[in-house]
Scaffold this motif. Structure first.
Motif, PDB file in Angstrom:
ATOM      1  N   TYR A 149      37.604  46.524  50.359  1.00  0.00           N
ATOM      2  CA  TYR A 149      38.924  46.142  50.874  1.00  0.00           C
ATOM      3  C   TYR A 149      38.770  44.904  51.749  1.00  0.00           C
ATOM      4  O   TYR A 149      37.746  44.716  52.414  1.00  0.00           O
ATOM      5  N   ARG A 182      40.489  45.060  47.092  1.00  0.00           N
ATOM      6  CA  ARG A 182      40.137  43.952  46.211  1.00  0.00           C
ATOM      7  C   ARG A 182      39.515  44.495  44.927  1.00  0.00           C
ATOM      8  O   ARG A 182      39.750  43.976  43.851  1.00  0.00           O
ATOM      9  N   TYR A 183      38.706  45.515  45.049  1.00  0.00           N
ATOM     10  CA  TYR A 183      38.205  46.283  43.910  1.00  0.00           C
ATOM     11  C   TYR A 183      38.315  47.757  44.295  1.00  0.00           C
ATOM     12  O   TYR A 183      37.700  48.180  45.267  1.00  0.00           O
ATOM     13  N   HIS A 215      33.578  47.970  42.330  1.00  0.00           N
ATOM     14  CA  HIS A 215      32.762  46.879  42.856  1.00  0.00           C
ATOM     15  C   HIS A 215      31.329  47.369  42.982  1.00  0.00           C
ATOM     16  O   HIS A 215      31.079  48.567  43.151  1.00  0.00           O
ATOM     17  N   LYS A 248      40.855  34.464  44.257  1.00  0.00           N
ATOM     18  CA  LYS A 248      42.012  35.348  44.149  1.00  0.00           C
ATOM     19  C   LYS A 248      42.904  35.371  45.395  1.00  0.00           C
ATOM     20  O   LYS A 248      44.111  35.618  45.284  1.00  0.00           O
ATOM     21  N   VAL A 249      42.338  35.139  46.562  1.00  0.00           N
ATOM     22  CA  VAL A 249      43.112  35.223  47.800  1.00  0.00           C
ATOM     23  C   VAL A 249      43.420  33.830  48.352  1.00  0.00           C
ATOM     24  O   VAL A 249      44.572  33.511  48.675  1.00  0.00           O
ATOM     25  N   HIS A 265      35.009  35.777  44.892  1.00  0.00           N
ATOM     26  CA  HIS A 265      36.222  36.474  44.430  1.00  0.00           C
ATOM     27  C   HIS A 265      37.381  36.212  45.388  1.00  0.00           C
ATOM     28  O   HIS A 265      38.502  35.905  44.956  1.00  0.00           O
ATOM     29  N   LEU A 266      37.137  36.302  46.684  1.00  0.00           N
ATOM     30  CA  LEU A 266      38.186  36.062  47.673  1.00  0.00           C
ATOM     31  C   LEU A 266      38.660  34.611  47.629  1.00  0.00           C
ATOM     32  O   LEU A 266      39.864  34.344  47.768  1.00  0.00           O
TER      33      LEU A 266
END
Length: 207
Positions: A102, A108-109, A128, A150-151, A146-147
């Motif tokens: 998280y 997140r996963y 994850h 995606k974020v 990933h962050l």
């Protein structure tokens, strides 16, 4: 999702070990605290060079977008790194860890329970994977990328993250690769569910 305290992470890690072994999967790792901080730094420095030298070119050779592919390749990369650490840094007691992660309270996963009952119904590995050194030190080489994608909507690799929950993770950029680094990673929290590469191979729909 509240950030777990260190003892809660250790408790969940032990629970994941019992569940994995009960299900019949081999778990490597004693879940004891790692004492050698200098060896951890040696490992991180080595990975910061070896990942861009050896792993990222494989993604490029397959004509994949290396940044987004790397950010989503947690299972494969950490399985390779687990074997490397076990062979070359055995005193760091690596544990291949599968579960949920998280960021800022949002998943997140999220570990999909279908992985336990009917993984072939899923199109991808809906969980994850990361490495726990000992019983509390988290090593995650892909979540920052990933962050970013995606974020933060940044097409950039992120650094290797390592540290314990409720502290801002230390980070190390990949050698000679431009990195985008988020100011604060302390809101990351991890929930172990299963342990071991053997378990990952069994529940991964792509296996």
């Amino acid at each position: 999702m509240k950030i777990l305290k260190k003892w809660q992470y250790i408790w969940q890690l032990k629970k994941a070990k019992k569940y994995s072994e009960k299900t019949g999967y081999k778990v490597i790792g004693s879940l004891k605290s790692v004492k050698s901080s200098s060896r951890v730094k040696d490992l991180i420095n080595e990975l910061s060079v070896s990942i861009p030298r050896d792993y990222i070119p494989q993604l490029q050779a397959n004509k994949l977008d290396p940044i987004s592919s790397y950010g989503g390749d947690c299972a494969n990369l950490h399985a390779e790194l687990f074997k490397f650490i076990k062979d070359h840094y055995p005193e760091l007691d690596p544990v291949f860890t599968i579960g949920s992660v998280y960021f800022e309270g949002k998943p997140r996963y999220k570990f999909n329970e279908k992985l336990l009952s009917s993984p072939k119904e899923l199109e991808r590995f809906e969980a994850h994977a990361w490495i726990t050194l000992g019983n509390e030190l988290i090593l995650d080489c892909t979540i920052s990328t990933h962050l970013n994608v995606k974020v933060c909507r940044q097409s950039a690799f992120g650094p290797i993250l390592f540290g314990t929950l409720r502290h801002n993770f230390e980070h190390k950029g990949l050698y000679q690769i431009r990195s985008f680094i988020i100011k604060d990673y302390s809101s990351l929290t991890y929930e172990p569910v299963m342990l071991g590469v053997e378990a990952m191979n069994a529940i991964n729909p792509k296996s």
